[in-house]
Write a protein that holds these residues in place. Structure first.
Motif, PDB file in Angstrom:
ATOM      1  N   ARG A  11       0.863  -1.230  -0.039  1.00  0.00           N
ATOM      2  CA  ARG A  11      -0.040   0.369   0.091  1.00  0.00           C
ATOM      3  C   ARG A  11       0.845   1.403  -0.007  1.00  0.00           C
ATOM      4  O   ARG A  11       0.382   2.152  -0.428  1.00  0.00           O
ATOM      5  CB  ARG A  11      -0.905   0.128   1.066  1.00  0.00           C
ATOM      6  N   PHE A  12       2.201   1.339   0.553  1.00  0.00           N
ATOM      7  CA  PHE A  12       2.866   2.525   0.789  1.00  0.00           C
ATOM      8  C   PHE A  12       3.969   2.393   0.117  1.00  0.00           C
ATOM      9  O   PHE A  12       4.698   3.387   0.008  1.00  0.00           O
ATOM     10  CB  PHE A  12       3.113   2.556   2.488  1.00  0.00           C
ATOM     11  N   VAL A  13       4.545   1.370  -0.400  1.00  0.00           N
ATOM     12  CA  VAL A  13       5.951   1.128  -1.027  1.00  0.00           C
ATOM     13  C   VAL A  13       5.672  -0.041  -2.296  1.00  0.00           C
ATOM     14  O   VAL A  13       4.921  -0.944  -2.119  1.00  0.00           O
ATOM     15  CB  VAL A  13       6.904   0.823   0.051  1.00  0.00           C
ATOM     16  N   SER A  71       8.140   5.009  -2.714  1.00  0.00           N
ATOM     17  CA  SER A  71       7.230   5.534  -2.080  1.00  0.00           C
ATOM     18  C   SER A  71       5.819   5.630  -2.664  1.00  0.00           C
ATOM     19  O   SER A  71       5.753   6.340  -3.910  1.00  0.00           O
ATOM     20  CB  SER A  71       7.511   6.976  -1.143  1.00  0.00           C
ATOM     21  N   THR A  72       4.705   5.015  -2.393  1.00  0.00           N
ATOM     22  CA  THR A  72       3.543   5.360  -3.339  1.00  0.00           C
ATOM     23  C   THR A  72       2.782   6.678  -3.126  1.00  0.00           C
ATOM     24  O   THR A  72       2.522   7.226  -3.860  1.00  0.00           O
ATOM     25  CB  THR A  72       2.431   4.312  -2.647  1.00  0.00           C
ATOM     26  N   ALA A  73       3.011   7.196  -2.080  1.00  0.00           N
ATOM     27  CA  ALA A  73       2.529   8.407  -1.786  1.00  0.00           C
ATOM     28  C   ALA A  73       3.246   9.662  -2.690  1.00  0.00           C
ATOM     29  O   ALA A  73       2.281  10.402  -3.139  1.00  0.00           O
ATOM     30  CB  ALA A  73       2.944   9.063  -0.165  1.00  0.00           C
ATOM     31  N   THR A 107       7.477   7.290   8.891  1.00  0.00           N
ATOM     32  CA  THR A 107       6.478   7.021   7.771  1.00  0.00           C
ATOM     33  C   THR A 107       6.362   5.303   7.781  1.00  0.00           C
ATOM     34  O   THR A 107       7.105   4.719   8.206  1.00  0.00           O
ATOM     35  CB  THR A 107       6.825   7.420   6.631  1.00  0.00           C
ATOM     36  N   PRO A 108       5.137   4.886   7.156  1.00  0.00           N
ATOM     37  CA  PRO A 108       5.107   3.545   7.120  1.00  0.00           C
ATOM     38  C   PRO A 108       6.028   2.752   6.134  1.00  0.00           C
ATOM     39  O   PRO A 108       6.147   1.602   5.994  1.00  0.00           O
ATOM     40  CB  PRO A 108       3.587   3.352   6.428  1.00  0.00           C
ATOM     41  N   VAL A 109       7.092   3.366   5.498  1.00  0.00           N
ATOM     42  CA  VAL A 109       7.851   2.929   4.646  1.00  0.00           C
ATOM     43  C   VAL A 109       8.643   1.707   5.042  1.00  0.00           C
ATOM     44  O   VAL A 109       8.639   0.728   4.304  1.00  0.00           O
ATOM     45  CB  VAL A 109       9.000   4.079   3.828  1.00  0.00           C
ATOM     46  N   GLU A 112       6.415  -1.294   6.163  1.00  0.00           N
ATOM     47  CA  GLU A 112       5.896  -2.074   4.800  1.00  0.00           C
ATOM     48  C   GLU A 112       6.958  -2.725   4.229  1.00  0.00           C
ATOM     49  O   GLU A 112       6.704  -4.008   3.667  1.00  0.00           O
ATOM     50  CB  GLU A 112       5.102  -1.142   3.857  1.00  0.00           C
ATOM     51  N   LEU A 191       0.678  -0.709  10.571  1.00  0.00           N
ATOM     52  CA  LEU A 191       0.406  -0.065   9.127  1.00  0.00           C
ATOM     53  C   LEU A 191      -0.847   0.448   9.325  1.00  0.00           C
ATOM     54  O   LEU A 191      -1.165   1.590   8.735  1.00  0.00           O
ATOM     55  CB  LEU A 191       0.869  -0.968   8.158  1.00  0.00           C
TER      56      LEU A 191
END
Length: 193
Positions: A11-13, A71-73, A107-109, A112, A191
């Motif tokens: 989801r995040f990476v 990073s997805t963000a 961050t969630p990096v 995940e 997460l």
């Protein structure tokens, strides 16, 4: 090869198999906060990144699986991680060579990334154990590894000679297959927060 080079998506990476095209984005990432200034970590300087990536790609021919972390963000490359010292007959691998730009910290990096790497090892490859190693003085790394749910196996004293000539005491951690479900639940919980 026991561990094949493939993209791992969360989801995040997204963990992308490391390629020469990642050199410039990794130069930008390593310049963010200058993680290379940590004397006890093996993080390349901007002008060393091409060699760092070339060495990682060369190590892939011997079983290592290096990744660039996207990073997805933001869509940006924010660091690297890899499987290394892969021991296929004993179904275990080390996870390391991990560093991130400052923008990815807290961050969630990292959570995940480890979830993706560990899930792949334990769920797709039926691994017996995953191992982590870090410098004794890298307290942030040690704390992060312990937050994952890894247990300390011991300390390899005078394990490596550092660039500055000092000796590295290496702290060894592992997660074994019977611990995976609890570790996975812990990571997913982190997460989801």
């Amino acid at each position: 090869m026991w561990i094949k080079q493939q993209e791992l998506v969360g989801r995040f990476v997204t963990l992308e198999p490391l390629a020469e095209s990642h050199i410039e984005p990794l130069q930008k990432a390593v310049a963010d906060g200058e993680p290379r200034k940590l004397w006890f970590a093996h993080v390349p300087a901007v002008n060393q990144m091409a060699d760092y990536v070339a060495e990682a790609i060369a190590a892939a021919t011997h079983g290592d699986v290096p990744y660039a972390v996207r990073s997805t963000a933001t869509g940006e490359i924010v660091g690297t991680t890899r499987y290394y010292n892969v021991d296929a007959p004993n179904r275990r691998a080390l996870i390391g060579y991990t560093w991130y730009a400052d923008c990815a910290k807290r961050t969630p990096v990292n959570t995940e990334c480890k979830l993706l790497l560990l899930a792949h090892l334990f769920e797709q490859l039926n691994a017996i154990a995953a191992e982590f190693r870090t410098h004794y003085f890298n307290r942030a790394s040690r704390a992060a590894i312990e937050r994952l749910g890894a247990k300390q196996d011991g300390i390899l004293r005078n394990h490596q000679i550092m660039e500055n000539g000092s000796y590295r005491d290496t702290v060894v951690y592992s997660i074994i297959a019977s611990e995976w479900l609890a570790v996975k639940a812990n990571l997913i919980s982190k997460l989801d927060r």
